[in-house]
Design an enzyme around this catalytic site. Structure first.
Site, short mmCIF file in Angstrom:
data_model
loop_
_atom_site.label_atom_id
_atom_site.label_comp_id
_atom_site.label_asym_id
_atom_site.label_seq_id
_atom_site.Cartn_x
_atom_site.Cartn_y
_atom_site.Cartn_z
CB THR A 100 -80.32 33.96 80.50
OG1 THR A 100 -79.49 34.98 79.95
CG2 THR A 100 -79.47 32.91 81.18
N GLY A 122 -76.99 30.00 78.32
CA GLY A 122 -76.51 31.31 78.75
C GLY A 122 -75.69 31.91 77.62
CB SER A 123 -72.09 31.68 76.83
OG SER A 123 -71.65 32.23 78.06
N GLY A 154 -58.33 50.39 102.56
CA GLY A 154 -58.02 49.46 103.63
C GLY A 154 -59.28 48.86 104.23
CD GLU A 205 -77.28 43.79 78.50
OE1 GLU A 205 -77.06 44.22 77.35
OE2 GLU A 205 -78.34 44.00 79.11
C1 LIG Z 1 -77.47 40.26 87.65
C2 LIG Z 1 -77.79 39.57 86.37
C3 LIG Z 1 -78.71 40.12 85.50
C4 LIG Z 1 -79.07 39.45 84.33
N1 LIG Z 1 -80.06 39.96 83.55
C5 LIG Z 1 -80.48 39.25 82.48
C6 LIG Z 1 -81.59 39.69 81.72
O1 LIG Z 1 -82.20 40.72 82.01
N2 LIG Z 1 -81.99 38.93 80.67
C7 LIG Z 1 -81.36 37.79 80.32
O2 LIG Z 1 -81.76 37.16 79.36
N3 LIG Z 1 -80.29 37.34 81.02
C8 LIG Z 1 -79.85 38.03 82.10
N4 LIG Z 1 -78.78 37.58 82.84
C9 LIG Z 1 -78.10 36.37 82.43
C10 LIG Z 1 -76.72 36.61 81.83
O3 LIG Z 1 -76.83 37.25 80.59
C11 LIG Z 1 -75.98 35.28 81.76
O4 LIG Z 1 -75.70 34.90 83.08
C12 LIG Z 1 -74.72 35.35 80.94
O5 LIG Z 1 -75.01 35.52 79.58
C13 LIG Z 1 -73.86 34.11 81.11
O6 LIG Z 1 -74.58 32.95 80.95
P1 LIG Z 1 -74.49 31.78 82.02
O7 LIG Z 1 -74.72 32.38 83.35
O8 LIG Z 1 -75.36 30.69 81.61
O9 LIG Z 1 -72.99 31.33 81.99
P2 LIG Z 1 -72.37 30.20 81.02
O10 LIG Z 1 -72.74 30.47 79.63
O11 LIG Z 1 -72.68 28.87 81.58
O12 LIG Z 1 -70.83 30.49 81.19
C14 LIG Z 1 -70.04 29.97 82.26
C15 LIG Z 1 -68.61 30.38 82.00
O13 LIG Z 1 -68.14 29.76 80.80
C16 LIG Z 1 -67.64 30.73 79.92
N5 LIG Z 1 -67.89 30.31 78.54
C17 LIG Z 1 -69.06 29.91 78.01
N6 LIG Z 1 -68.92 29.63 76.71
C18 LIG Z 1 -67.62 29.86 76.42
C19 LIG Z 1 -66.85 29.77 75.24
N7 LIG Z 1 -67.39 29.41 74.08
N8 LIG Z 1 -65.55 30.09 75.30
C20 LIG Z 1 -64.99 30.48 76.46
N9 LIG Z 1 -65.68 30.60 77.60
C21 LIG Z 1 -66.98 30.29 77.58
C22 LIG Z 1 -68.37 31.99 80.28
O14 LIG Z 1 -67.69 33.14 79.85
C23 LIG Z 1 -68.42 31.87 81.77
O15 LIG Z 1 -67.23 32.31 82.32
C24 LIG Z 1 -78.42 38.24 84.00
C25 LIG Z 1 -77.46 37.72 84.86
C26 LIG Z 1 -77.15 38.34 86.03
C27 LIG Z 1 -76.16 37.71 86.95
#
Ligand SMILES: Cc1cc2nc3c(=O)[nH]c(=O)nc-3n(C[C@H](O)[C@H](O)[C@H](O)COP(=O)(O)OP(=O)(O)OC[C@H]3O[C@@H](n4cnc5c(N)ncnc54)[C@H](O)[C@@H]3O)c2cc1C
Lengths: 261, 379
Positions: B125, B130-131, B338, B362
């Site tokens: 990430t 992210g996604s 509660g 993930e």
């Molecule tokens: C506690 C924690 C531990 C983590 N550990 C790791 C790690 O060890 N290594 C690592 O690499 N990452 C890690 N992450 C990152 C995590 O994998 C990402 O936060 C996650 O993949 C989501 O990416 P984002 O936060 O950028 O959200 P975004 O991708 O910005 O998503 C925001 C929202 O939009 C939605 N969305 C995005 N694209 C679409 C689509 N095409 N269709 C519909 N909805 C969509 C998502 O579902 C979400 O609800 C960690 C995160 C947390 C909070």
């Protein structure tokens, strides 16, 4: 040094015991574990072997087929060999008959020292190991919390009322473990995987030349007439109100309802 | 067909359950409160072989299948979901080094990871990716015997604490996903530093930190797999990773239900235990059913993956269903308890905070739905 550990499989102390239609303990849903006191004995045996850098730890259990899982648990902790005397189907034995079976099975095992739990958490009789010592004609030191070995002898610390007793004894001898002797280790993942490949000797009562009748109901000195569960505790009563008023009510209840004053 | 666990799996479950009860659960609330990562606990777990579950025997591990690892993580998550999460990530990282690494790489990293000397982290990430994982912007360019990495990663589990980082970066190329490669970067490499540690809603026994790469030179032999194989490596890692997250969700939900049931039997209102009210009973019955369904799905996905069958869709279903169920169940556990449910003296509020993130990491549950839909539509 060849170390023999006597181990009993018991209920997990967290198990909720219930009785079946025949008034026997219902084993369905019961978790069976190594008796915690026997676990101290196993741990001590492993530490002796590790201190000496050589030796062999054998774990012997008398019980039904399921006792194998507990022997494997000891093998996973690091014991070398298991011996299971399968008493599946045997009815009505007691400490006297169990000691006879154990003593007979020990004839098949080489040992320099024997360790056991001082009691089992299920029936808590603390008899089997001392009886085995008598049958084998070797010394016993019970309820020990420390054990040191020297050439041909052992110095054991045992719990007594208001203190400890330090006893020197010639080997071979039997020692029974109290809590504090040795905190048991967790079996490692590797240990668990190796356990299934370790040797396990199995004997039936017939293999040991024992008559199932004589080590069962007919031979037992103690017969269990009936088992019953403790009566469940009734919910307490909370007396509400101002403290002075409540105290008065409590006294009244103690007099009229509990009839203790 | 056989749903029975093997004697070995039972023994492992029993050991881990006991370990969790005595060595993890009693400390979990404090770790969470203080944001404390307990290296001592990781070391203890490593001694017992829990850091080498994806490492073959010849490198000092026990190489368990995904199903058995799921059983183990479910137990640990009942004590502390954060501990289960970083342990899962560590095993996943060791797993990809085992699967895609060269013999030299395996010899160098697997034994020290299995023994717990080195903790692993998985770094995908970024602030702008992210996604959309293929949209990463961190780059590695070849320069003589080195690759030079520039960019940053965020939210990395075990960031700062870990010694071995598997980092997914862009190495260039035409197709977006084929332009990605994976590298092993050691803590202490010049040019590799740590940014801020995130303050989080939950899962605080496991740190998440930013990684910064500034002209970070790593030897060429640290590439994992071949150039351009990075996206595939990341997706392979996430496949087992998602099963892990699903099993952590099941453990968390189970712990929440157990706590709620116990409480409902003891708490009295209107002259009887609240468990006597059918409204509460129905909630508990639904929670228990969802847990069993989630467990079944997670184990079936693990089973398929272990047999190298096509499992991507099933894994996505398991991750989504189990983590959504955990969110509902932990929320309902708070409700059943509660005010006590909301208060930190009881563990269920912590479970609820932890459950939320399992729907996000993930691959968010929206992304899991995309995977499932893609399969349905044949796109
Ligand atoms: C506690 C924690 C531990 C983590 N550990 C790791 C790690 O060890 N290594 C690592 O690499 N990452 C890690 N992450 C990152 C995590 O994998 C990402 O936060 C996650 O993949 C989501 O990416 P984002 O936060 O950028 O959200 P975004 O991708 O910005 O998503 C925001 C929202 O939009 C939605 N969305 C995005 N694209 C679409 C689509 N095409 N269709 C519909 N909805 C969509 C998502 O579902 C979400 O609800 C960690 C995160 C947390 C909070």
């Amino acid at each position: 040094m060849k170390i023999l550990v006597l181990m009993k499989q018991t209920f997990d102390t967290e198990t909720k015991i219930s009785l079946d239609a025949n008034g026997k303990i219902d084993e369905a849903g019961v978790n069976f574990v190594v008796n915690p006191y026997c676990e101290f004995a196993v741990e001590e045996a492993l530490r002796i072997k590790e201190r000496l850098g050589a030796g062999e730890v054998t774990v012997l259990s008398v019980g039904p087929e399921r006792a194998e899982t507990s022997i494997r648990q000891c093998l996973a902790m690091g014991a070398d060999k298991g011996v299971l005397v399968n008493t599946g189907g045997l009815e009505g034995g007691d400490e006297f008959t169990t000691a006879q079976i154990v003593a007979k099975a020990i004839e098949k095992v080489e040992y320099d020292i024997i360790l056991a739990g001082f009691q089992a958490v299920d029936d808590g009789s603390a008899q089997v190991a001392p009886r085995v010592a008598e049958l084998l004609g070797i010394p016993q030191v019970t309820v020990i919390t420390k054990l040191e070995l020297e050439d041909g002898k052992a110095i054991a610390t045992r719990e007594i009322d208001d203190g400890v007793e330090i006893i020197e004894v010639a080997l071979p001898a039997i020692f029974t473990a109290q809590q504090g002797l040795a905190e048991p280790r967790y079996p490692s993942m590797k240990g668990i995987m190796q356990a299934k490949k370790k040797p396990m000797e199995r004997y039936s009562l017939a293999d040991l030349g024992l008559d199932a009748g004589l080590v069962g109901t007919d031979g037992a000195k103690v017969k269990i007439v009936e088992l019953s569960l403790p009566t469940p505790r009734k919910g307490g009563k909370i007396v509400e109100g101002e403290p002075a008023e409540a105290a008065q009510k409590v006294v009244q209840l103690l007099r009229s309802e509990a009839k203790v004053i | 067909m056989d749903f029975e666990l093997t004697q070995e799996q039972e023994a492992m479950k029993r050991m881990v359950k006991q370990f969790t009860r005595l060595e993890i659960a009693p400390y979990a609330a404090e770790w969470d409160e203080k944001g404390e990562f307990s290296r001592a606990t990781f070391n203890y777990m490593s001694e017992l072989g829990l850091a080498g579950m994806s490492i073959p025997e010849e490198y000092g591990g026990t190489e368990l299948d995904n199903l058995t690892i799921a059983l183990v993580l479910e137990e640990i998550a009942q004590g502390c979901a954060a501990t289960a999460t970083y342990l899962a990530v560590h095993n996943m990282v060791a797993g990809v080094i085992h699967k895609f690494g060269t013999v030299e790489q395996k010899l160098k990293w697997l034994p020290v990871m299995g023994s717990g000397k080195k903790l692993g982290a998985f770094c995908l990430t970024e602030p702008n990716a992210g996604s959309d994982a293929a949209g990463i912007q961190t780059t590695a360019r070849a320069e003589g015997d080195y690759y030079v990495i520039n960019g940053s990663k965020i939210y990395i589990t075990s960031g700062g604490e870990a010694e071995v980082y598997v980092v997914v970066v862009k190495t260039g190329g035409k197709k977006k996903s084929a332009a990605i490669s994976t590298f092993i970067v050691e803590k202490g490499t010049p040019g590799f530093t740590f940014g801020k540690t995130e303050r989080k809603m939950g899962l605080n026994a496991s740190p998440n930190r930013e990684l910064v790469f500034q002209d970070c030179r790593i030897p060429k032999e640290n590439i994992l797999g071949s150039p351009g194989q990075g996206f595939k490596i990341a997706m392979t890692a996430l496949e087992s990773g998602r099963i892990n997250i699903g099993s952590i969700a099941v453990g968390l939900a189970q712990a929440a239900l157990d706590t709620a049931v116990q409480y409902a039997k003891e708490r009295r209102q209107f002259g009887r235990p609240i468990a006597g009210f059918q409204g509460i009973q129905f909630m508990m019955a639904d929670m228990a059913t969802d847990i069993e369904a989630a467990r079944g799905l997670v184990q079936r996905a693990a089973f398929l993956l272990d047999r190298r069958k096509y499992a991507r869709t099933m894994v996505a279903m398991a991750k989504k269903f189990a983590t959504d169920a955990a969110m509902r169940i932990t929320t309902d556990a708070v409700q059943i308890m509660g005010g006590c449910g909301y208060i930190k003296e009881y563990p269920v509020e912590r479970y609820m905070r932890a459950a939320k993130v399992l729907q996000i990491l993930e691959g968010t549950n929206q992304i899991q739905r995309l995977i499932i839909a893609k399969d349905l539509l044949g796109w």
